[in-house]
Design a protein around this motif. Sequence first.
Motif, mmCIF file in Angstrom:
data_model
loop_
_atom_site.group_PDB
_atom_site.id
_atom_site.type_symbol
_atom_site.label_atom_id
_atom_site.label_comp_id
_atom_site.label_asym_id
_atom_site.label_seq_id
_atom_site.Cartn_x
_atom_site.Cartn_y
_atom_site.Cartn_z
ATOM 1 N N GLY A 168 0.824 -1.195 0.000
ATOM 2 C CA GLY A 168 0.000 0.000 0.000
ATOM 3 C C GLY A 168 0.861 1.249 0.000
ATOM 4 O O GLY A 168 1.805 1.372 -0.780
ATOM 5 N N ARG B 153 -10.579 -8.803 -0.258
ATOM 6 C CA ARG B 153 -11.103 -7.637 -0.970
ATOM 7 C C ARG B 153 -11.681 -6.617 0.008
ATOM 8 O O ARG B 153 -11.403 -5.409 -0.082
ATOM 9 N N ILE C 34 -8.864 -4.943 2.202
ATOM 10 C CA ILE C 34 -8.094 -3.946 1.460
ATOM 11 C C ILE C 34 -8.925 -2.673 1.284
ATOM 12 O O ILE C 34 -8.432 -1.558 1.458
ATOM 13 N N SER D 63 -3.194 -3.008 4.154
ATOM 14 C CA SER D 63 -2.141 -2.787 3.150
ATOM 15 C C SER D 63 -1.432 -4.075 2.751
ATOM 16 O O SER D 63 -0.560 -4.053 1.874
ATOM 17 N N SER E 44 -4.676 -4.527 -6.753
ATOM 18 C CA SER E 44 -4.484 -3.577 -5.665
ATOM 19 C C SER E 44 -3.018 -3.159 -5.605
ATOM 20 O O SER E 44 -2.208 -3.568 -6.433
ATOM 21 N N ASP E 45 -2.700 -2.336 -4.606
ATOM 22 C CA ASP E 45 -1.290 -2.030 -4.347
ATOM 23 C C ASP E 45 -0.822 -2.691 -3.053
ATOM 24 O O ASP E 45 0.211 -2.330 -2.503
#
Length: 274
Positions: free
Chosen positions: A6, A105, A108, A113, A133-134
């Motif tokens: 993240g 999911r 996040i 993160s 995502s990151d």
Amino acid sequence: MQFRCGRFTLDVGTPKVMGIVNVTPDSFSDGGKYTQAEVAVAHALQLIEEGAAVLDIGGESTRPNAAPVTVEEELRRVIPVIEALVAHNIAVPISIDTYKPAVMRAAIAAGASMVNDVRGLQEPEALDIIAASDAGVCIMHMQGTPQTMQDNPHYEDVVAEVKDFLRIQRDACLQAGIQQDRIMLDPGFGFGKTRAHNIALAKALPQLLDLGCPLLVGLSRKSVLGQMTGNDVDARLYASIAAAVVSGMQGAHLLRVHDVKATVEALKVVAALK
């Protein structure tokens, strides 16, 4: 070495500590202590004060023979804790300890993160969720499931087989577009391993470093330490610290522990004297 998850980038050139927050009634060590969201949040904030570099929030026990938990129940346990910690604007990343894509999911989206997956992204959609995502991810090796993993663990060569699994799952992440510095690997101590398997893996940690990803080690209070010392789970502090220190000296980058303050102080002494 660095690990990105993240908006956070962790410098894991020296070993860091991941604090465990089990929001479960049946975890092997602290089940039932933090089932109320406000109690879990207070515990998590205390772990940060003690030096935790990451918080690992879990809503389903993965101890041997643990009963499975529905997605709905797991979400009910963990999402309020994640949201409350995000509202506190904490300065450390939140990891969600789950193998369920739906929980990944939602966690996040709530502010986690990192995903700490005991099944190593083998569930359908899990890999895609991380790639979209990151978030960072920790891929763990487990033989069997929590319900079966300790029935009769068997390997021809435990180090080679665990390493092969981690390499295959790492490569799948890379092919899905997940950058290597977002991937962490965990040999899965106690997850489908005998005492001999665990010891062999602990000694072989340096061999896993050539996979090019940070290593997470979770030996805190585990049964293999009880087998070595003869102590029950509530009396494994000293053994857990020893396991964490040796793992760090063997190359582990992140140590998943219950006793954060004691482990952080032990690592500081090692770093000063090394």
